[in-house]
Structure formats: structure tokens, C-alpha cells
Design an enzyme around this catalytic site. Structure first.
Site, short mmCIF file in Angstrom:
data_model
loop_
_atom_site.label_atom_id
_atom_site.label_comp_id
_atom_site.label_asym_id
_atom_site.label_seq_id
_atom_site.Cartn_x
_atom_site.Cartn_y
_atom_site.Cartn_z
N ASP A 101 0.87 -1.17 0.00
CA ASP A 101 0.00 0.00 0.00
C ASP A 101 0.91 1.23 0.00
OD1 ASP A 101 -2.42 1.54 0.40
OD2 ASP A 101 -3.23 -0.25 1.38
N ASP A 202 -3.07 4.63 -2.34
CA ASP A 202 -4.14 5.19 -1.52
C ASP A 202 -4.58 6.56 -2.05
OD1 ASP A 202 -5.53 4.77 1.13
OD2 ASP A 202 -4.66 6.75 1.50
N GLU A 258 -6.28 3.74 -5.96
CA GLU A 258 -7.58 3.95 -5.33
C GLU A 258 -8.03 5.35 -5.75
OE1 GLU A 258 -9.75 4.06 -0.99
OE2 GLU A 258 -7.92 5.16 -1.40
N HIS A 332 -11.15 -3.21 3.14
CA HIS A 332 -11.12 -2.78 4.55
C HIS A 332 -11.94 -1.51 4.80
CE1 HIS A 332 -8.32 -0.29 2.48
NE2 HIS A 332 -8.20 0.48 3.53
N ASP A 333 -12.45 -0.88 3.75
CA ASP A 333 -13.26 0.34 3.90
C ASP A 333 -14.73 0.08 3.67
OD1 ASP A 333 -11.05 1.97 4.37
OD2 ASP A 333 -10.78 2.42 2.23
C1 NOJ Z 1 -8.30 5.21 1.82
C2 NOJ Z 1 -8.00 4.02 2.66
O1 NOJ Z 1 -8.43 2.87 2.01
C3 NOJ Z 1 -8.67 4.27 3.99
O2 NOJ Z 1 -8.66 3.13 4.81
C4 NOJ Z 1 -7.99 5.42 4.64
O3 NOJ Z 1 -8.69 5.76 5.82
C5 NOJ Z 1 -7.95 6.64 3.74
N1 NOJ Z 1 -7.63 6.33 2.38
C6 NOJ Z 1 -6.92 7.63 4.22
O4 NOJ Z 1 -5.63 7.12 3.99
#
Ligand code: NOJ
Length: 556
Positions: A101, A202, A258, A332-333
């Protein structure tokens, strides 16, 4: 149509590990690198090709590792660099690749760069971050943080505000500064030289901010509110092309950005087939909130298939031959896939998890599996706000329940049961022993009480389990080029219940149909269709219908 360029990462299946919750090896209740190493044979057996590791770098953990204080060191709780090297070596020996990541939109406020930058207005690193004078005694503009509240934090010592699009402990780096880019590219090169196999980047769509810093109409996205001037910004493609020239093009990497706020047109640039930027992006449209959700995220409503289909089809059709798709239901989000898009009631959990997997893994693009998805882990129940860990949920509760009183506490907790990121972060359920085999100590976060029934060991022992179904899907992708490369054709565009499509390659056709409901639904797609059924979650079919959550795939 021109022949699609064949590349290893288009044929691969990616498995995401959230290290904190994957496997603890030393009894401190927190997952770690040695724990991951011990589970690599499990992943090999499952058949995946690549592991995406959520951040393992040194971090004070304001946002569970997405706030990095040293990019070249390992988080104390996760182990040491020697543990990392051992994990990487073992993975490679098993033929598994490791994708890191890369969190470079922001650092931790405890990163030495930020400590130096905030020390004085004259600091040589002042311009590593985004500092602005107050405007009329207030924040420089109305941008909001993805984690609630203003995106600006006032610094008493120097009398200026700094920008943080996430928590105030995650100050945004100033990508306009070439020295920042040099530092980031050096650090990436350092990891590439170590032998890693790629980067998941990210919120990479947010690195270029509109330098006018205008007030914006806050827009709604899955990560919350943010001004319209922070994603797909004016120089984002220029920065990524520079990154590509200076780092990525020198190695054989999987890269996935992302990309909050990305549209199909933007994705065609980020993930262009010429490879001048990234391999692929994650868009948010199919997981994005339902109209009317609080702050664009909080809801207890289920997705509606016609809208979901329209989004999935749009991305399949629009990127064809121009850019590559990434395919995911959860990470994970996000809440757990089977709870959000399927049905986690005992009667339907296994069937609907298999249906969702079929739907996703037969589409065009590279599929991602989030830890535990492969044996059907489900959402948690949050009885009180104290049960929640995630900064996004806790801040939202503070803002919408406590301060603004937009909803009451029980309603918000119901929304959390459906949507909170904490659902994905409960420890992996390995077996039915204490703490689901995750740790011998006290787990850092609650183990889902359903671990006695839902766990990897039980799933591996049951040939009809979700696990064995995933294993078969992965093996099919590896043996049939039509799965990664076949051209997508949508079907049954008006159905309220069935998502169906065909794939075409070299005179072969794959017909895929998935019933997203718990009702039997009329379907004549397979009537008179000759060919081989390569996978289905039902042993027996009924003529002219799809049974509840039935999924069928026929190769002809
Ligand atoms: C996206 C990530 O997937 C998330 O988990 C994170 O809180 C935010 N970016 C900030 O880095």
C-alpha cells in the site's frame, strides 16, 4: 477490435490482507508479519497470485496504518524489517507476489517531515505540506475532511492552517513541490529494489489540489464530503506520468490506484492501455451510497439491482479495449460483501456468497478478494458506540448524533451495522477455538461471535463451502483465457432480479446469470443452450427459472 495486451496482472487474482486483523503470532492481540508468513501456505492453497498488504509501515495508528510516520520502517506491533524480508522471501518461494500500500497523499503528523515543517514558517520543509493563512479569522476555505469537520487545522505556533483531507493527524503532502515528488519516488524505488511486486495507491486521485483553493459546493462521495477541487485535480495525470517514467516503468509491477471520485473518462487516463500511468483503478460507484444516505455514506438501505447493474455495465463497456477494470465487492473500507450485496441469513449466506463471487469473478478485469470473504465472513453488530473502533464511524457519530443531532444514536448504530468499515476489520476467523484462532492473547478488536460456524477450517473441510467455490473460480480464471480477456456483452437489461452477461473470445462464449434475490425468477437464458456448465452454486437446475441466489456459468 485490436487484440488485448496480455499481462500477468490481468490474469491474476489478488487477495487483500489487513494485517492488524489477519493473524497474530506473538499473543499481543494484534496481527503481524510473522502471522502472515505462517498463513502463506493457506493462500497458496486457495490459489491466489498476489497479496495486497494494507500498510505495514511505522505509524501511530490514528487511522490504522494509513497515517505513516516512517516509510522505510515497519510498524512496531507488526514486527521488524527482518520479518518483512522473511515474509517476502517466503511468498516468492511459494510463487506469490506482494503488493504494498502506498499512502502518499498524506503522512502522519508524527512523520519527521511534518514535525520539521510545522516547527516554523521558515522551515526548509514548510512547503512539504499545504499551509495557508486564515481567511477572515477562519479556515482558508470550506473544504471538509473525509472524516467529518473542516479539512483545515489551525496551528497555534505559526498562526497558519494546514490541510488534512482525512484526520488532522494526516496532513496532506504538497505534490506541487518537486522535492516532495523526489522523496516519494526515491522511497518507491527503495521498495522496488527490495523486490516487491507492485503498489496499491491510496487515494491517488486526490494528490493534485486546485491551487486557487476555492470554496466548493461540498460533493458527496463514499469517503465523505470533500470539495470538488481535490480529486482528479489539474496535475494528477502529469504527476502520475512522472511517477511512471521515474519509477514504475523500470520494474514489472502491478499498480492499482484507489481513485475516489473517478469517472469512466478519468479512468481511461489513469489506467490507459498504453501504460503511461497505472495498471488499473478502484472506482467507488458500485459501492457508493444509496441516494439520501447521510453524508453520502450512512444508510441501512440495500443496493438496488437495476442501479448496480447500470454501474457495473457502464464500467465494463466503457473501459473495453481502453483501460483495465479492477473488480471488488469489499475491502477494509467497506462492509462485508455477503451482508451488503447478498443475504447473510443462515438460509442464504452460502448460496448468496457464491452467487456474488460468480458475478464478480466472471466479469472482465482483475478480481480482488478481501480476507475472510473467501469463506463468507459477515458484518458485525455494534450495540454501542464504544464497540466501534474506526475513526470515520466515531467522528461521524460525534458530528451527526452528538453535535448536530441529525439522527439518534440507535439509528446511527443501525447504519454502522450495515455500512461501517469496522465490519471488515474484525479478526479473521480461522477456526472455532478461542478468539477464532486469531490470537492467543486479547484481540485488539472484537471477534465476530459467529466464528464457531463461519471459519476457514470448517470451510476447508466442507466440499460444498464458499471456500471451495472460490478455489474453483480462481482455478477457472487460470485455465480459461476467456475469463480474463473475453469481451463483455450485457444481458437482461430490464430485470429487477437477475444480473446476466456474456463474454466472447476466439469463437467461444461464456453465459453468466446470477439471481440477486431470495425468490425463484423466470429466466430462459439457458433453455436450449448447448455447452459445458463450468460452475454453479446449485447441483440441480429448474427449467425456465433461476432459483433463489442461483448462479450459472456455461461455456459454449
Ligand atoms: C483510503 C484508505 O483505504 C482508507 O482506509 C484510509 O482511511 C484513507 N484512504 C486515508 O488514507
Amino acid at each position: 477490435m485490436a487484440e488485448e495486451k496480455r499481462l500477468w496482472w490481468k490474469e491474476a487474482v489478488i487477495y487483500q490482507i489487513y494485517p492488524r486483523s489477519f493473524q497474530d503470532s506473538n499473543g499481543d492481540g494484534i496481527g503481524d508479519l510473522a502471522g502472515i508468513t505462517s498463513r502463506l501456505p493457506y493462500l497458496k492453497e486457495l490459489g491466489v497470485d498476489v497479496i495486497w498488504l494494507s500498510p505495514v509501515y511505522k505509524s501511530p495508528n490514528d487511522d490504522n496504518g494509513y497515517d505513516i510516520s516512517d516509510y522505510r520502517d515497519i510498524m512496531t506491533e507488526f514486527g521488524t524489517m527482518a520479518d518483512f524480508d522473511k515474509m517476502l522471501q517466503t511468498a516468492h518461494e511459494l510463487g506469490l507476489k506482494i503488493v504494498m500500500d502506498l499512502v502518499v497523499n498524506h503522512t502522519s503528523d508524527e512523520h519527521p517531515w511534518f514535525i520539521e515543517s510545522r516547527s516554523s514558517k521558515d522551515s526548509p520543509l514548510r512547503d512539504f505540506y499545504i499551509w495557508k493563512d486564515p481567511k477572515n479569522g477562519k479556515a482558508p476555505n470550506n473544504w471538509e475532511s473525509c472524516f467529518s469537520g473542516s479539512a483545515w487545522e489551525f496551528d497555534e505556533k505559526t498562526g497558519q492552517y494546514y490541510l488534512h483531507l482525512f484526520s488532522k493527524k494526516q496532513p496532506d503532502l504538497n505534490w506541487e513541490n518537486p522535492k516532495v515528488r523526489d522523496e516519494v519516488f526515491d522511497m518507491m524505488t527503495w521498495w522496488c529494489e527490495k523486490g516487491i511486486d507492485g503498489f496499491r495507491m491510496d487515494v491517488i486521485s486526490m494528490i493534485s489540489k486546485d491551487q486557487r483553493f476555492p470554496d466548493g459546493e461540498p460533493t458527496v462521495g463514499d469517503l465523505g464530503f470533500y470539495g470538488p477541487y481535490v480529486y482528479n485535480g489539474p496535475r494528477v495525470h502529469e504527476f502520475l506520468q512522472e511517477m511512471n517514467r521515474r519509477v514504475l516503468s523500470k520494474y514489472d509491477l502491478l499498480t492499482v490506484g484507489e481513485a475516489a471520485g473517478v469517472t469512466v473518462d478519468e479512468a481511461k487516463k489513469y489506467a490507459n492501455a498504453e501504460g503511461t500511468e497505472l495498471g488499473m483503478v478502484f472506482h467507488f460507484e458500485h459501492v457508493e451510497a444509496i441516494p439520501g444516505a447521510l453524508a453520502g455514506k450512512w444508510t441501512d438501505k440495500k443496493p438496488h439491482l437495476p442501479e448496480l447493474r447500470a454501474t457495473l455495465n457502464k464500467w465494463q463497456l466503457e473501459l473495453e479495449g481502453k483501460a483495465w477494470n479492477s473488480l471488488y465487492w469489499d475491502n477494509h473500507d467497506q462492509p462485508r460483501a455477503v451482508s451488503r450485496f447478498g443475504n447473510d441469513a443462515p438460509k442464504w449466506r452460502v448460496l448468496s456468497a457464491k452467487m456474488l463471487a460468480t458475478c464478480l469473478h466472471m466479469m472482465k478485469g482483475t478480481p480482488y478478494i478481501y480476507q475472510g470473504e473467501e469463506f463468507g465472513m459477515t458484518n458485525m453488530h455494534f450495540a454501542t458506540i464504544e464497540d466501534c473502533d474506526d475513526i470515520q464511524a466515531r467522528n461521524a457519530y460525534q458530528q451527526y448524533v452528538v453535535e448536530e443531532k441529525l439522527v439518534d444514536g440507535p439509528t446511527m448504530l443501525r447504519y454502522f451495522d450495515e455500512m461501517s468499515r469496522d465490519n471488515a476489520r474484525t479478526p479473521v476467523q480461522w477456526d472455532d477455538s478461542a478468539n477464532a484462532g486469531f490470537t492467543t492473547g486479547k484481540p485488539w478488536f472484537t471477534v465476530n461471535p459467529n466464528y464457531k460456524e463461519i471459519n476457514a477450517k470448517a470451510a476447508m473441510a466442507d466440499p460444498e463451502s464458499v471456500y471451495h467455490y472460490y478455489k474453483k473460480l480462481i482455478a477457472l480464471r487460470h485455465s480459461l483465457p476467456i475469463i480474463p480477456y473475453g469481451v463483455f456483452e450485457p444481458l437482461l437489461l430490464d430485470s429487477e432480479s437477475i444480473y446476466a452477461y456474456k463474454r466472447h473470445l476466439d469463437g467461444q462464449t461464456l453465459t453468466v446469470a446470477c439471481n440477486f434475490t431470495d425468490k425463484e425468477v423466470a429466466c430462459d437464458l439457458f433453455e436450449g443452450l448447448s455447452g459445458e456448465e463450468i460452475i454453479s452454486n446449485y447441483k440441480e437446475h429448474k427449467a425456465g427459472v433461476l432459483q433463489p441466489y442461483e448462479a450459472r456459468v456455461v461455456l459454449s
